[in-house]
Scaffold this motif. Structure first.
Motif, mmCIF file in Angstrom:
data_model
loop_
_atom_site.group_PDB
_atom_site.id
_atom_site.type_symbol
_atom_site.label_atom_id
_atom_site.label_comp_id
_atom_site.label_asym_id
_atom_site.label_seq_id
_atom_site.Cartn_x
_atom_site.Cartn_y
_atom_site.Cartn_z
ATOM 1 N N ASN A 38 17.648 -18.989 24.504
ATOM 2 C CA ASN A 38 16.935 -19.925 23.633
ATOM 3 C C ASN A 38 15.981 -19.232 22.677
ATOM 4 O O ASN A 38 15.382 -19.879 21.813
ATOM 5 N N LEU A 39 15.838 -17.918 22.802
ATOM 6 C CA LEU A 39 14.991 -17.184 21.863
ATOM 7 C C LEU A 39 15.506 -17.288 20.432
ATOM 8 O O LEU A 39 14.733 -17.156 19.480
ATOM 9 N N VAL A 40 16.784 -17.518 20.269
ATOM 10 C CA VAL A 40 17.339 -17.601 18.915
ATOM 11 C C VAL A 40 16.692 -18.727 18.117
ATOM 12 O O VAL A 40 16.667 -18.685 16.886
ATOM 13 N N ASN A 41 16.146 -19.722 18.809
ATOM 14 C CA ASN A 41 15.510 -20.845 18.130
ATOM 15 C C ASN A 41 14.026 -20.635 17.887
ATOM 16 O O ASN A 41 13.363 -21.489 17.285
ATOM 17 N N LEU A 42 13.488 -19.494 18.342
ATOM 18 C CA LEU A 42 12.046 -19.258 18.266
ATOM 19 C C LEU A 42 11.661 -18.084 17.382
ATOM 20 O O LEU A 42 10.474 -17.921 17.079
ATOM 21 N N VAL A 43 12.625 -17.281 16.973
ATOM 22 C CA VAL A 43 12.284 -16.015 16.324
ATOM 23 C C VAL A 43 12.955 -15.895 14.958
ATOM 24 O O VAL A 43 13.904 -16.611 14.642
ATOM 25 N N ARG A 44 12.422 -14.961 14.189
ATOM 26 C CA ARG A 44 12.959 -14.679 12.856
ATOM 27 C C ARG A 44 12.897 -13.165 12.655
ATOM 28 O O ARG A 44 11.983 -12.632 12.027
ATOM 29 N N PRO A 45 13.862 -12.429 13.230
ATOM 30 C CA PRO A 45 13.753 -10.960 13.248
ATOM 31 C C PRO A 45 13.905 -10.290 11.885
ATOM 32 O O PRO A 45 13.366 -9.197 11.679
ATOM 33 N N GLU A 46 14.603 -10.915 10.948
ATOM 34 C CA GLU A 46 14.803 -10.278 9.650
ATOM 35 C C GLU A 46 13.460 -10.127 8.937
ATOM 36 O O GLU A 46 12.666 -11.052 8.860
ATOM 37 N N GLY A 47 13.209 -8.940 8.419
ATOM 38 C CA GLY A 47 11.980 -8.699 7.685
ATOM 39 C C GLY A 47 10.748 -8.561 8.562
ATOM 40 O O GLY A 47 9.616 -8.669 8.081
ATOM 41 N N PHE A 48 10.949 -8.295 9.841
ATOM 42 C CA PHE A 48 9.841 -8.244 10.793
ATOM 43 C C PHE A 48 8.786 -7.217 10.384
ATOM 44 O O PHE A 48 7.586 -7.524 10.347
ATOM 45 N N LEU A 49 9.198 -6.002 10.079
ATOM 46 C CA LEU A 49 8.222 -4.943 9.790
ATOM 47 C C LEU A 49 7.414 -5.249 8.527
ATOM 48 O O LEU A 49 6.198 -5.032 8.485
ATOM 49 N N ARG A 50 8.060 -5.753 7.495
ATOM 50 C CA ARG A 50 7.320 -6.087 6.279
ATOM 51 C C ARG A 50 6.315 -7.206 6.545
ATOM 52 O O ARG A 50 5.194 -7.163 6.042
ATOM 53 N N ARG A 51 6.707 -8.198 7.331
ATOM 54 C CA ARG A 51 5.757 -9.265 7.659
ATOM 55 C C ARG A 51 4.565 -8.729 8.431
ATOM 56 O O ARG A 51 3.438 -9.217 8.259
ATOM 57 N N GLN A 52 4.780 -7.735 9.282
ATOM 58 C CA GLN A 52 3.667 -7.154 10.028
ATOM 59 C C GLN A 52 2.663 -6.497 9.086
ATOM 60 O O GLN A 52 1.456 -6.729 9.179
ATOM 61 N N VAL A 53 3.161 -5.683 8.169
ATOM 62 C CA VAL A 53 2.261 -4.984 7.253
ATOM 63 C C VAL A 53 1.538 -5.983 6.354
ATOM 64 O O VAL A 53 0.321 -5.887 6.140
ATOM 65 N N GLU A 54 2.270 -6.945 5.831
ATOM 66 C CA GLU A 54 1.633 -7.967 4.991
ATOM 67 C C GLU A 54 0.585 -8.735 5.784
ATOM 68 O O GLU A 54 -0.490 -9.064 5.261
ATOM 69 N N GLY A 55 0.885 -9.029 7.044
ATOM 70 C CA GLY A 55 -0.066 -9.756 7.876
ATOM 71 C C GLY A 55 -1.329 -8.953 8.151
ATOM 72 O O GLY A 55 -2.445 -9.487 8.078
ATOM 73 N N TRP A 56 -1.178 -7.646 8.462
ATOM 74 C CA TRP A 56 -2.359 -6.801 8.697
ATOM 75 C C TRP A 56 -3.252 -6.762 7.461
ATOM 76 O O TRP A 56 -4.470 -6.916 7.550
ATOM 77 N N ILE A 57 -2.620 -6.557 6.309
ATOM 78 C CA ILE A 57 -3.400 -6.468 5.072
ATOM 79 C C ILE A 57 -4.079 -7.793 4.763
ATOM 80 O O ILE A 57 -5.259 -7.846 4.383
ATOM 81 N N GLY A 58 -3.350 -8.891 4.929
ATOM 82 C CA GLY A 58 -3.925 -10.201 4.648
ATOM 83 C C GLY A 58 -5.107 -10.518 5.549
ATOM 84 O O GLY A 58 -6.135 -11.031 5.085
ATOM 85 N N ARG A 59 -4.997 -10.193 6.827
ATOM 86 C CA ARG A 59 -6.105 -10.459 7.748
ATOM 87 C C ARG A 59 -7.320 -9.598 7.404
ATOM 88 O O ARG A 59 -8.469 -10.056 7.497
#
Length: 258
Positions: free
Chosen positions: A155-176
């Motif tokens: 059921n993890l397939v309905n909870l996650v969005r693995p594509e672009g994970f690393l870019r979202r992490q960096v954008e999230g760190w910078i945004g915070r």
């Protein structure tokens, strides 16, 4: 998960409001429910509820305003429910409630008992290179095992969005950082650009805990294996190398500041 203490003032549970939900979810209990609190962790509040020989762990968000998408107890519960059949160290979830019962989201999970390896344990047991290697080998093996979980058939397939994970992490760190900064620090803007320009290609995709460390696990009493892995709030499907990097960030050398 570790030392149990009396509930801290101001962090009490409304047991009267909770009792009907406990009865519906876990069945009748002839005695009254007793509540203790796990001492470690103030991010999410964790309690042990006991009634006779029955016990269950309740997790809820911290007190006060909670940022959007942070401390998502329902998501953590759903992740655990998906993982428990595939990964033996993920506790079983009995149920969750979004806010109807206590006014805040929470979930109930099984209690796992074991040894918490922390500073107090080291002071009582002493340092042993052989035990340190055994513990380290188990931690590495169980992290690798988590990364190998076949998430696509859960059921993890309905909870996650693995594509672009690393870019979202960096954008999230910078945004915070940008939202939290109180002054301009020379070089930070250049560092942010450098990070955005060098987001690595994702190597693989797997289940990651993203906070895998000694005080988020319990060991069996003989230290032969883990009894459980806890605090799955950050868990997702992403790059296992990012999970490894987070685990290594807790590794200290003798000359490091404490």
């Amino acid at each position: 998960m570790g030392e149990l203490i009396p509930v801290r003032p101001g962090e009490e549970l409304d047991v009267a409001a909770l009792a009907p939900y406990l009865r519906q979810t876990l069945g009748e209990c002839q005695a009254s429910w007793q509540v203790q609190q796990y001492a470690a962790g103030h991010s999410n509040l964790t309690y042990l509820l006991s009634c006779g020989d029955r016990s269950v762990v309740l997790r809820r968000p911290p007190l006060g305003p909670v940022p959007p998408r942070a401390h998502d107890m329902v998501r953590e519960a759903r992740v655990l429910m998906a993982l428990n059949p595939e990964y033996a160290y993920a506790p079983k979830v009995y149920g969750w409630d979004e806010s109807r019962v206590l006014g805040v989201p929470f979930f109930l999970m099984e209690q796992r008992r074991g040894v918490l390896i922390d500073r107090a344990w080291l002071e009582s047991q002493g340092h042993s290179p052989a035990v340190a290697r055994q513990v380290s080998d188990i931690m590495v093996s169980r992290l690798v095992e988590l990364h190998r979980v076949d998430w696509r058939h859960s059921n993890l397939v309905n909870l996650v969005r693995p594509e672009g994970f690393l870019r979202r992490q960096v954008e999230g760190w910078i945004g915070r950082y940008q939202r939290a900064k109180t002054e301009e620090i020379a070089g930070v803007e250049g560092l942010c650009r450098w990070l955005m320009d060098r987001v690595p290609e994702q190597s693989e995709i797997g289940v990651i805990h993203y906070d895998f460390k000694l005080n988020n696990v319990l060991f069996l009493n003989d230290l032969s294996d883990l009894a459980g892995v806890f605090d799955w709030e950050m868990a997702t499907v992403g790059d296992p190398l990012a999970d490894l990097a987070v685990a290594l960030s807790y590794w200290t050398e003798g000359g490091d500041s404490s």
